[in-house]
Design a protein around this motif. Structure first.
Motif, PDB file in Angstrom:
ATOM      1  N   PHE A   1      91.870 -44.127 -57.949  1.00 19.30           N
ATOM      2  CA  PHE A   1      93.132 -44.833 -58.383  1.00 19.30           C
ATOM      3  C   PHE A   1      92.980 -46.124 -58.218  1.00 19.30           C
ATOM      4  O   PHE A   1      93.342 -46.992 -59.442  1.00 19.30           O
TER       5      PHE A   1
ATOM      6  N   THR B   1      93.049 -48.557 -61.885  1.00 20.45           N
ATOM      7  CA  THR B   1      94.043 -49.487 -61.972  1.00 20.45           C
ATOM      8  C   THR B   1      93.671 -50.953 -61.891  1.00 20.45           C
ATOM      9  O   THR B   1      94.037 -51.625 -62.852  1.00 20.45           O
TER      10      THR B   1
ATOM     11  N   SER C   1      92.051 -51.527 -65.324  1.00 24.33           N
ATOM     12  CA  SER C   1      93.058 -51.381 -66.192  1.00 24.33           C
ATOM     13  C   SER C   1      93.652 -52.741 -66.424  1.00 24.33           C
ATOM     14  O   SER C   1      93.990 -53.325 -67.594  1.00 24.33           O
TER      15      SER C   1
ATOM     16  N   VAL D   1      89.537 -47.572 -69.729  1.00 24.79           N
ATOM     17  CA  VAL D   1      89.832 -46.733 -68.929  1.00 24.79           C
ATOM     18  C   VAL D   1      89.605 -45.382 -69.356  1.00 24.79           C
ATOM     19  O   VAL D   1      89.390 -44.375 -68.259  1.00 24.79           O
TER      20      VAL D   1
ATOM     21  N   TYR E   1      88.347 -42.354 -66.887  1.00 30.14           N
ATOM     22  CA  TYR E   1      88.888 -40.954 -66.654  1.00 30.14           C
ATOM     23  C   TYR E   1      87.635 -39.875 -66.855  1.00 30.14           C
ATOM     24  O   TYR E   1      87.505 -39.007 -66.099  1.00 30.14           O
TER      25      TYR E   1
ATOM     26  N   HIS F   1      96.120 -40.689 -64.407  1.00 29.85           N
ATOM     27  CA  HIS F   1      96.573 -41.110 -65.712  1.00 29.85           C
ATOM     28  C   HIS F   1      98.016 -41.254 -65.486  1.00 29.85           C
ATOM     29  O   HIS F   1      98.768 -42.399 -66.153  1.00 29.85           O
TER      30      HIS F   1
ATOM     31  N   ASN G   1      98.691 -44.542 -63.587  1.00 28.95           N
ATOM     32  CA  ASN G   1      98.408 -45.622 -64.428  1.00 28.95           C
ATOM     33  C   ASN G   1      99.486 -45.981 -65.581  1.00 28.95           C
ATOM     34  O   ASN G   1      99.676 -47.136 -65.625  1.00 28.95           O
TER      35      ASN G   1
END
Length: 162
Positions: free
Chosen positions: A24, A28, A31, A123, A127, A149, A152
């Motif tokens: 995560f 993050t 992103s 991103v 994933y 997801h 995010n």
């Protein structure tokens, strides 16, 4: 891909909660970093969406972005393609191409502007990489990816409404 997955096994924590947290944080940071980097390149692109709270009801936006989208998109863009890819045992030399094509589709369908598209492609790639990793390990990954997801999207939602 097996080499990448073996590296992830070495560097990711063994504890499931710590593993989820590490993934995560990584997604993050990527992103946020790509959004700011791409915004600097395409100056002003993100400004279009910052007025989102004036255009739509915040509650409806929250339901869409935080409750429905992560689970629906994980099902459509990650779980079903990876399930079919694994079920038909497509040659593993196409793994990266598969991830790249699915990521591009994921990004295009997030297309508010070029920044969102490119950030979503990057991103989405992550994933799918982690989806394939969990599939390779034979673990149930749907909720892990959906919650990644969701978190995010929650950060993006908070960023855009504040």
């Amino acid at each position: 891909m097996k080499k990448i997955f073996d590296l992830l096994d070495v560097y990711l924590p063994k504890n499931n909660i710590l593993r989820f947290t590490a993934i995560f944080i990584f997604i993050t940071l990527v992103s946020i970093g790509t959004s700011y980097f791409l915004d600097a390149i395409f100056t002003g692109s993100v400004v279009e969406i910052r007025n989102i709270n004036e255009e739509k009801n915040i509650f409806v936006l929250f339901l869409g972005l935080i409750v429905f989208a992560p689970f629906f998109e994980t099902l459509i863009f990650h779980w079903i393609p990876v399930f079919l890819y694994s079920y038909y045992k497509i040659n593993s030399k196409y793994d990266l191409l598969f991830i790249f094509v699915c990521s591009i589709i994921f990004g295009i369908l997030h297309g508010v502007n070029i920044v969102n598209i490119l950030s979503a492609v990057i991103v989405g790639f992550l994933y799918l990489l982690f989806t394939m990793y969990y599939e390779y390990k034979g673990k149930n990954y749907f909720f892990v990816i959906a919650f990644l997801h969701l978190f995010n999207n929650l950060l993006a939602f908070l960023y855009y409404i504040l």
